[in-house]
Motif scaffolding. Structure first.
Motif, PDB file in Angstrom:
ATOM      1  N   ARG A   1       0.844  -1.199   0.000  1.00 22.29           N
ATOM      2  CA  ARG A   1       0.000   0.000   0.000  1.00 22.29           C
ATOM      3  C   ARG A   1       0.880   1.251   0.000  1.00 22.29           C
ATOM      4  N   ARG A   2       0.295   2.414  -0.263  1.00 22.58           N
ATOM      5  CA  ARG A   2       1.033   3.676  -0.267  1.00 22.58           C
ATOM      6  C   ARG A   2       0.510   4.565   0.856  1.00 22.58           C
ATOM      7  N   PRO A   3       1.413   5.071   1.721  1.00 18.73           N
ATOM      8  CA  PRO A   3       0.972   5.908   2.841  1.00 18.73           C
ATOM      9  C   PRO A   3       0.727   7.366   2.430  1.00 18.73           C
TER      10      PRO A   3
ATOM     11  N   VAL B   1      -4.430  14.732   0.287  1.00 20.62           N
ATOM     12  CA  VAL B   1      -3.861  15.485  -0.839  1.00 20.62           C
ATOM     13  C   VAL B   1      -2.528  14.824  -1.171  1.00 20.62           C
ATOM     14  N   PHE B   2      -2.385  14.385  -2.404  1.00 20.51           N
ATOM     15  CA  PHE B   2      -1.166  13.626  -2.734  1.00 20.51           C
ATOM     16  C   PHE B   2      -0.633  13.986  -4.113  1.00 20.51           C
ATOM     17  N   GLU B   3       0.658  13.761  -4.248  1.00 16.12           N
ATOM     18  CA  GLU B   3       1.341  14.058  -5.505  1.00 16.12           C
ATOM     19  C   GLU B   3       1.677  12.753  -6.215  1.00 16.12           C
TER      20      GLU B   3
ATOM     21  N   GLY C   1       5.169   8.163  -8.565  1.00 10.63           N
ATOM     22  CA  GLY C   1       5.559   6.941  -9.272  1.00 10.63           C
ATOM     23  C   GLY C   1       4.310   6.168  -9.644  1.00 10.63           C
ATOM     24  N   GLU C   2       4.494   4.881  -9.902  1.00  2.99           N
ATOM     25  CA  GLU C   2       3.381   4.057 -10.394  1.00  2.99           C
ATOM     26  C   GLU C   2       2.219   3.957  -9.409  1.00  2.99           C
ATOM     27  N   GLY C   3       2.561   3.841  -8.117  1.00  2.25           N
ATOM     28  CA  GLY C   3       1.513   3.642  -7.105  1.00  2.25           C
ATOM     29  C   GLY C   3       0.592   4.848  -7.006  1.00  2.25           C
TER      30      GLY C   3
ATOM     31  N   GLY D   1       6.654  21.576   0.642  1.00  2.73           N
ATOM     32  CA  GLY D   1       6.162  20.819  -0.512  1.00  2.73           C
ATOM     33  C   GLY D   1       4.988  19.935  -0.154  1.00  2.73           C
ATOM     34  N   ILE D   2       5.098  18.669  -0.506  1.00  2.00           N
ATOM     35  CA  ILE D   2       3.990  17.753  -0.281  1.00  2.00           C
ATOM     36  C   ILE D   2       3.919  17.328   1.204  1.00  2.00           C
ATOM     37  N   GLY D   3       4.786  17.914   2.017  1.00  2.00           N
ATOM     38  CA  GLY D   3       4.698  17.775   3.480  1.00  2.00           C
ATOM     39  C   GLY D   3       3.717  18.774   4.080  1.00  2.00           C
ATOM     40  N   THR D   4       3.131  19.618   3.247  1.00  2.00           N
ATOM     41  CA  THR D   4       2.200  20.638   3.755  1.00  2.00           C
ATOM     42  C   THR D   4       0.841  20.054   4.204  1.00  2.00           C
ATOM     43  N   PRO D   5       0.266  19.057   3.491  1.00  2.00           N
ATOM     44  CA  PRO D   5      -1.088  18.591   3.857  1.00  2.00           C
ATOM     45  C   PRO D   5      -1.302  18.221   5.327  1.00  2.00           C
ATOM     46  N   PRO D   6      -0.392  17.517   6.014  1.00  2.00           N
ATOM     47  CA  PRO D   6      -0.711  17.183   7.415  1.00  2.00           C
ATOM     48  C   PRO D   6      -0.738  18.379   8.359  1.00  2.00           C
TER      49      PRO D   6
ATOM     50  N   SER E   1       7.031  15.240  11.408  1.00  2.00           N
ATOM     51  CA  SER E   1       6.452  14.046  10.803  1.00  2.00           C
ATOM     52  C   SER E   1       7.426  13.562   9.736  1.00  2.00           C
ATOM     53  N   LEU E   2       7.919  12.340   9.913  1.00  2.00           N
ATOM     54  CA  LEU E   2       8.939  11.806   9.002  1.00  2.00           C
ATOM     55  C   LEU E   2       8.301  10.984   7.897  1.00  2.00           C
ATOM     56  N   GLU E   3       8.903  11.044   6.737  1.00  2.00           N
ATOM     57  CA  GLU E   3       8.453  10.198   5.622  1.00  2.00           C
ATOM     58  C   GLU E   3       9.519   9.162   5.358  1.00  2.00           C
TER      59      GLU E   3
ATOM     60  N   ARG F   1      10.020   5.223   3.317  1.00  2.00           N
ATOM     61  CA  ARG F   1       9.334   4.190   2.516  1.00  2.00           C
ATOM     62  C   ARG F   1       8.860   3.117   3.480  1.00  2.00           C
ATOM     63  N   MET F   2       7.615   2.718   3.344  1.00  2.00           N
ATOM     64  CA  MET F   2       7.120   1.719   4.296  1.00  2.00           C
ATOM     65  C   MET F   2       6.314   0.627   3.606  1.00  2.00           C
ATOM     66  N   ALA F   3       6.221  -0.501   4.293  1.00  2.00           N
ATOM     67  CA  ALA F   3       5.534  -1.638   3.688  1.00  2.00           C
ATOM     68  C   ALA F   3       4.207  -1.910   4.399  1.00  2.00           C
TER      69      ALA F   3
END
Ligand SMILES: Cc1cc2nc3c(=O)[nH]c(=O)nc-3n(C[C@H](O)[C@H](O)[C@H](O)COP(=O)(O)OP(=O)(O)OC[C@H]3O[C@@H](n4cnc5c(N)ncnc54)[C@H](O)[C@@H]3O)c2cc1C
Length: 255
Positions: free
Chosen positions: A50-52, A68-70, A73-75, A112-117, A211-213, A215-217
Motif C-alpha cells: 500500500r502507499r501511505p 492530498v497527494f502528488e 511513481g506508479e503507485g 512541498g507535499i509535506g504541507t497537507p498534514p 512528521s517523518l516520511e 518508505r514503508m511496507a
C-alpha cells in the motif's frame, strides 16, 4: 492502535496543482477516530504494498476525511486514476499523530507535499497558529486558501522567488524564533528542512514535533521496512516510522 480496513466512496476529486490531487472520502468510522498527523495506507491497483498518505482533513460531522497527494511513481499514479463515485481501499487511521496541547502560539511548517498534514493542526489552533509553507515555485503552491480559512496567519516561501518570500522556510522561521513567544512547532517536509527546524528549536528551546516520511511496507509495525534511528533514554533505538511515528519529538530523532 485502532484501525480499520475497507473500501470507501470518493465524494470529491480535485486537481490542486500539476499532478497533485485532493480526495474527500466518506469513511465515518475512520473520521471518528482519526487525529492530526495520522495517515491512511492505500491499495494502489495490483501493487502488493500500500502507499501511505497523510490525513489532510477530518470532518466528523460529515464522516469524511481529506487526502492530498502528488503523483511520484506508479503507485500514486494508479491512485490518481480513481474518480469521484469510485471506491478507494484504505487501512486507517494509522500511526502516532501530533501532540495537541493548550499551546497559546504554535508555528506549523510544511515543505512541498509535506504541507497537507499541517492543515488539521491549523484547523485546531486557528488564530493561535502561524503557518509557514515552502514550495519549489509558484506552480507547486497548494492549500494556501484552506490555511487562510482557519484564521491562521500564513507565510509563503518559494525556492525560486516566483511567489512569496524568496528562499527556504527556515528564514522566516528563524525570525519568529528570535522574537520569542512560540510554544510549539510542528513540521513535515524534506529531511534537510526538518533538520534545520529541529536545530533552530533546540537553540531556542522550543517544543518541536516532526512528521517523518520513510518508505514503508505494512504500515502497522509488523515488518522492518521503515526503521529510523532515534534516541530513547539516551540510547539508540530503531523506531518504526509507521507505528512509533510518523510524528516524533525532534529531539529524539538522530539526524
Ligand atoms: C507517513 C507518510 C505520509 C505521507 N503523506 C503523503 C501525503 O500526504 N501526500 C503525498 O503526496 N505523499 C505522501 N507521502 C509519500 C508517498 O507515500 C509516496 O510518494 C508514495 O508512496 C510513492 O509511491 P509511488 O508508487 O507513486 O512511487 P514509487 O514508484 O514507489 O516511488 C517514486 C518516488 O517516490 C519516492 N518515495 C516512495 N515512497 C516514498 C515515501 N514513503 N516517502 C517519501 N518518498 C517516497 C521514491 O524515492 C521515488 O523517488 C507520505 C509518506 C509517508 C511515509
Amino acid at each position: 492502535m485502532k484501525y480499520t480496513q475497507g473500501k470507501y466512496l470518493i465524494l470529491k476529486k480535485t486537481a490542486v496543482a500539476r499532478e497533485i490531487y485532493s480526495f474527500i472520502i466518506k469513511c465515518p468510522e475512520i473520521a471518528d477516530i482519526a487525529s492530526a498527523g495520522q495517515f491512511v495506507h492505500i491499495r494502489a491497483g495490483n501493487f502488493t504494498l500500500r502507499r501511505p498518505i497523510s490525513i489532510c482533513g477530518i470532518d466528523r460531522n460529515k464522516g469524511t476525511i481529506r487526502i492530498v497527494f502528488e503523483v511520484r511513481g506508479e503507485g500514486t499514479a494508479e491512485i490518481s486514476r480513481l474518480n469521484e463515485g469510485s471506491f478507494i481501499d484504505m487501512l486507517a487511521p494509522l500511526g502516532h499523530g501530533f501532540t495537541i496541547n493548550r499551546f497559546k502560539k504554535v508555528v506549523l511548517i510544511g515543505g512541498g507535499i509535506g504541507t497537507p498534514p499541517m492543515l488539521p493542526l491549523a484547523e485546531i489552533y486557528g488564530e493561535k497558529a502561524v503557518v509557514i509553507s515552502g514550495f519549489r515555485s509558484a506552480d507547486a503552491v497548494i492549500l494556501q486558501d484552506d490555511f487562510k480559512k482557519t484564521g491562521a496567519k500564513t507565510i509563503l516561501c518559494t525556492d525560486d522567488g516566483s511567489l512569496g518570500i524568496h528562499g527556504f522556510v527556515t528564514r522566516p522561521f528563524t525570525e519568529l524564533a528570535e522574537k520569542g513567544g512560540i510554544d510549539a512547532v510542528y513540521a513535515c517536509g524534506p529531511m534537510p528542512m526538518l533538520k534545520g527546524i529541529a536545530e533552530i528549536c533546540k537553540k531556542y528551546n522550543i517544543f518541536c514535533e516532526v512528521s517523518l516520511e520513510e518508505r514503508m511496507a505494512c504500515g502497522i509495525g509488523a515488518c522492518l521496512g521503515c526503521a529510523c534511528r532515534t534516541l530513547r533514554n539516551d540510547e539508540e533505538y530503531f523506531a518504526h516510522v509507521c507505528k512509533d511515528g510518523p510524528v516524533f519529538n525532534a529531539g529524539e530523532v538522530i539526524w
